[in-house]
Design a protein around this motif. Structure first.
Motif, PDB file in Angstrom:
ATOM      1  N   TRP A   1      -0.301  23.898  38.323  1.00  0.00           N
ATOM      2  CA  TRP A   1      -0.567  23.703  39.728  1.00  0.00           C
ATOM      3  C   TRP A   1      -1.559  24.703  40.257  1.00  0.00           C
ATOM      4  CZ3 TRP A   1       1.941  20.879  43.678  1.00  0.00           C
ATOM      5  CH2 TRP A   1       2.843  19.826  43.008  1.00  0.00           C
ATOM      6  N   ALA A   2      -1.709  25.743  39.797  1.00  0.00           N
ATOM      7  CA  ALA A   2      -2.932  26.811  40.181  1.00  0.00           C
ATOM      8  C   ALA A   2      -4.290  26.141  39.898  1.00  0.00           C
ATOM      9  CB  ALA A   2      -2.555  28.007  39.586  1.00  0.00           C
ATOM     10  N   LEU A   3      -4.387  25.627  38.490  1.00  0.00           N
ATOM     11  CA  LEU A   3      -5.526  25.132  38.160  1.00  0.00           C
ATOM     12  C   LEU A   3      -6.117  23.904  38.877  1.00  0.00           C
ATOM     13  CD1 LEU A   3      -7.828  25.370  36.043  1.00  0.00           C
ATOM     14  CD2 LEU A   3      -6.309  24.049  34.559  1.00  0.00           C
ATOM     15  N   GLU A   4      -4.731  22.851  39.048  1.00  0.00           N
ATOM     16  CA  GLU A   4      -5.329  21.563  39.667  1.00  0.00           C
ATOM     17  C   GLU A   4      -5.158  21.575  41.021  1.00  0.00           C
ATOM     18  OE1 GLU A   4      -3.027  18.945  37.181  1.00  0.00           O
ATOM     19  OE2 GLU A   4      -4.021  19.246  35.321  1.00  0.00           O
ATOM     20  N   ASP A   5      -4.335  22.157  41.863  1.00  0.00           N
ATOM     21  CA  ASP A   5      -3.940  22.106  43.102  1.00  0.00           C
ATOM     22  C   ASP A   5      -4.005  23.223  44.099  1.00  0.00           C
ATOM     23  OD1 ASP A   5      -2.820  19.052  43.429  1.00  0.00           O
ATOM     24  OD2 ASP A   5      -1.874  19.840  41.786  1.00  0.00           O
ATOM     25  N   GLY A   6      -4.289  24.403  43.452  1.00  0.00           N
ATOM     26  CA  GLY A   6      -4.485  25.661  44.236  1.00  0.00           C
ATOM     27  C   GLY A   6      -3.241  26.093  44.656  1.00  0.00           C
ATOM     28  N   THR A   7      -2.067  25.680  44.055  1.00  0.00           N
ATOM     29  CA  THR A   7      -0.802  26.282  44.533  1.00  0.00           C
ATOM     30  C   THR A   7      -0.152  26.672  43.416  1.00  0.00           C
ATOM     31  OG1 THR A   7       0.459  24.120  44.580  1.00  0.00           O
ATOM     32  CG2 THR A   7      -0.981  24.784  46.590  1.00  0.00           C
TER      33      THR A   7
ATOM     34  N   LYS B   1      -8.295  31.235  39.601  1.00  0.00           N
ATOM     35  CA  LYS B   1      -7.616  30.391  40.352  1.00  0.00           C
ATOM     36  C   LYS B   1      -6.060  30.458  40.346  1.00  0.00           C
ATOM     37  CE  LYS B   1     -10.670  26.326  39.418  1.00  0.00           C
ATOM     38  NZ  LYS B   1     -10.643  26.052  41.009  1.00  0.00           N
ATOM     39  N   TYR B   2      -5.607  30.888  39.405  1.00  0.00           N
ATOM     40  CA  TYR B   2      -4.096  31.408  39.196  1.00  0.00           C
ATOM     41  C   TYR B   2      -3.739  32.683  40.164  1.00  0.00           C
ATOM     42  CZ  TYR B   2       0.127  33.577  37.922  1.00  0.00           C
ATOM     43  OH  TYR B   2       1.511  33.922  37.945  1.00  0.00           O
ATOM     44  N   ALA B   3      -4.483  33.654  40.081  1.00  0.00           N
ATOM     45  CA  ALA B   3      -4.247  34.623  41.378  1.00  0.00           C
ATOM     46  C   ALA B   3      -4.563  34.245  42.808  1.00  0.00           C
ATOM     47  CB  ALA B   3      -5.547  35.910  40.921  1.00  0.00           C
ATOM     48  N   GLN B   4      -5.513  33.296  42.934  1.00  0.00           N
ATOM     49  CA  GLN B   4      -5.800  32.878  44.376  1.00  0.00           C
ATOM     50  C   GLN B   4      -4.508  31.969  44.830  1.00  0.00           C
ATOM     51  OE1 GLN B   4      -9.470  30.709  43.864  1.00  0.00           O
ATOM     52  NE2 GLN B   4     -10.723  32.609  43.991  1.00  0.00           N
ATOM     53  N   ALA B   5      -4.091  31.253  43.650  1.00  0.00           N
ATOM     54  CA  ALA B   5      -2.694  30.138  44.169  1.00  0.00           C
ATOM     55  C   ALA B   5      -1.672  31.037  44.194  1.00  0.00           C
ATOM     56  CB  ALA B   5      -2.433  29.311  43.012  1.00  0.00           C
ATOM     57  N   GLU B   6      -1.322  32.019  43.570  1.00  0.00           N
ATOM     58  CA  GLU B   6      -0.011  32.888  43.761  1.00  0.00           C
ATOM     59  C   GLU B   6      -0.321  33.706  45.134  1.00  0.00           C
ATOM     60  OE1 GLU B   6       2.421  33.271  42.431  1.00  0.00           O
ATOM     61  OE2 GLU B   6       2.074  32.763  40.181  1.00  0.00           O
ATOM     62  N   ALA B   7      -1.538  34.079  45.751  1.00  0.00           N
ATOM     63  CA  ALA B   7      -1.884  34.615  46.874  1.00  0.00           C
ATOM     64  C   ALA B   7      -1.583  33.679  47.880  1.00  0.00           C
ATOM     65  CB  ALA B   7      -3.099  35.515  46.922  1.00  0.00           C
ATOM     66  N   THR B   8      -1.877  32.451  47.794  1.00  0.00           N
ATOM     67  CA  THR B   8      -1.909  31.466  48.770  1.00  0.00           C
ATOM     68  C   THR B   8      -0.363  31.211  48.999  1.00  0.00           C
ATOM     69  OG1 THR B   8      -3.710  30.541  48.265  1.00  0.00           O
ATOM     70  CG2 THR B   8      -2.242  28.888  49.261  1.00  0.00           C
ATOM     71  N   ALA B   9       0.454  31.096  48.021  1.00  0.00           N
ATOM     72  CA  ALA B   9       1.733  30.831  47.977  1.00  0.00           C
ATOM     73  C   ALA B   9       2.476  31.959  49.015  1.00  0.00           C
ATOM     74  CB  ALA B   9       2.584  30.512  46.805  1.00  0.00           C
TER      75      ALA B   9
END
Length: 401
Positions: free
Chosen positions: A45-51, A84-92
């Protein structure tokens, strides 16, 4: 393990809960398919959707999927995926803690514990450096009070650390209200800085040194992620032109073009192919080259169309970093070149910079040009109207005479 640990797995308290429960990660990845599956899901999800996707219903699975995801990211060991993974975790995390802050009265009566603003500030040792202008930070309602974003003061050193990779002139210290070593920010800006703090926390230590036993158990999942990553043409999706985020080599070449300097063929090819790869049209690139000595519109247009594959069977990509170096076009190499993308490709640099930014804060250079063109047209229309008015006044004066 409590629900709040699963909701915020990157917190120190959550890590301690896992340790106190005596969890053996080697046993988990070998025996618990649900945890591994959710860990893979977080990364996909982090790679493909940013979440990081919807949380699992079982708190234990959700919490343990976080260290598994970090191990998977480490095994793949690609900077694009790590970012992308770090950003997705931060966004969540931002979505969750802003929701927790939204209605503290309701949350106080709820059975599920929620994260308060003081707890979040304490997590990152920000309780001292951050203070509310109109009083104590209080609970989550301190971010917004009576529908209005409240103001906070942040020690300048802390501000510079958290805002260092934020884009936009409004984040530059020179444009901020600074008093007694503190920077004035509003509640929304505080949330943005706290998101950055989470991203730094998640990114810290990646890639991890993974024991062989765990690496062997997750080898198939890591390979699956590598395949997904290779299938995503990440650079081809770029359609945003933000020159201040260009790699140093392309900034240098663009500056030379705009200053009217003559460029060798390899340099012209490098900047033209870079601009086509990030979504600029032939007309836009031709306009840039008009100031160049010996500019010929027909020849320039043909060359750009040839590079983009419009008049040739090949869609040319910009030269890799090694090629740029061999031709002497590698100018101004910085830490991102050497540490983040390992001198691989200018497009990787640009993608890295775009990934670091909040998409809502990005302003496409072409939008500015369009605004400028519109303003110029309005100015020309106004000037023409003035000239017509002056002519009419003159004619009227002649008639009276």
């Amino acid at each position: 393990m409590e629900p709040i640990h699963a909701r915020y797995p990157w917190r120190e308290e959550s890590r301690q809960a896992v340790g106190e429960a005596g969890v053996d990660l080697s046993a988990v990845v070998a025996e618990d398919d649900a945890v591994v599956s959710r860990g893979v899901e977080r990364v996909v999800w982090a790679l493909e959707d940013g979440t990081v996707g919807d949380p699992h219903d079982v708190d234990r699975i959700e919490l343990l999927s976080y260290p598994v995801a970090r191990v998977l990211v480490s095994l793949v060991d690609e900077h694009v995926l790590t970012r992308k993974y770090a950003q997705a975790e931060a966004t969540a995390a931002r979505e969750r803690f802003t929701a927790d802050f939204a209605d503290t009265t309701e949350f106080k009566s709820a059975s599920t514990p929620r994260l308060t603003l003081p707890e979040l500030l304490s997590e990152f040792d920000l309780s001292g450096p951050v203070r509310a202008v109109d009083g104590a930070v209080g609970d989550g309602s301190a971010v917004v009070s009576d529908g209005q974003s409240r103001e906070f003061r942040v020690e300048v050193g802390t501000y510079l650390d958290l805002a260092s990779d934020r884009r936009g002139d409004e984040w530059r210290l020179v444009n901020r209200a600074l008093s007694d070593g503190e920077v004035l920010i509003d509640g929304e800006e505080l949330v943005a800085l706290l998101r950055q703090a989470v991203r730094h926390r998640v990114d810290d230590g990646l890639p991890l040194s993974v024991p062989d036993a765990i690496a062997d158990e997750l080898a198939a999942e890591a390979e699956e992620l590598r395949e997904r990553l290779s299938e995503l043409d990440l650079t081809r999706d770029i359609d945003t032109v933000v020159p201040e985020l260009f790699p140093p080599c392309m900034k240098h070449l663009l500056d030379r073009v705009q200053q009217g300097e003559h460029l060798e063929h390899h340099s012209r090819f490098a900047i033209a192919s870079f601009l086509t790869s990030i979504g600029m049209t032939t007309d836009e690139i031709v306009d840039i080259f008009q100031v160049n000595p010996g500019f010929g519109e027909e020849a320039t247009r043909y060359q750009v169309d040839h590079i983009r594959g419009a008049t040739s069977p090949t869609d040319y990509s910009p030269p890799a970093c090694a090629t740029m170096q061999s031709y002497g076009d590698c100018i101004g190499k910085d830490d991102i070149c050497t540490e983040e993308i390992n001198e691989s490709h200018p497009l990787n640099y640009y993608e890295h910079r775009l990934d670091e930014e909040d998409e809502d804060d990005l302003t496409d250079w072409r939008e500015g040009c369009e605004d400028g063109d519109a303003e110029g047209a309005e100015a020309e229309d106004a000037e023409a109207e003035n000239e017509d008015a002056e002519t009419e006044d003159a004619e009227a004066g002649d008639a009276e005479a």
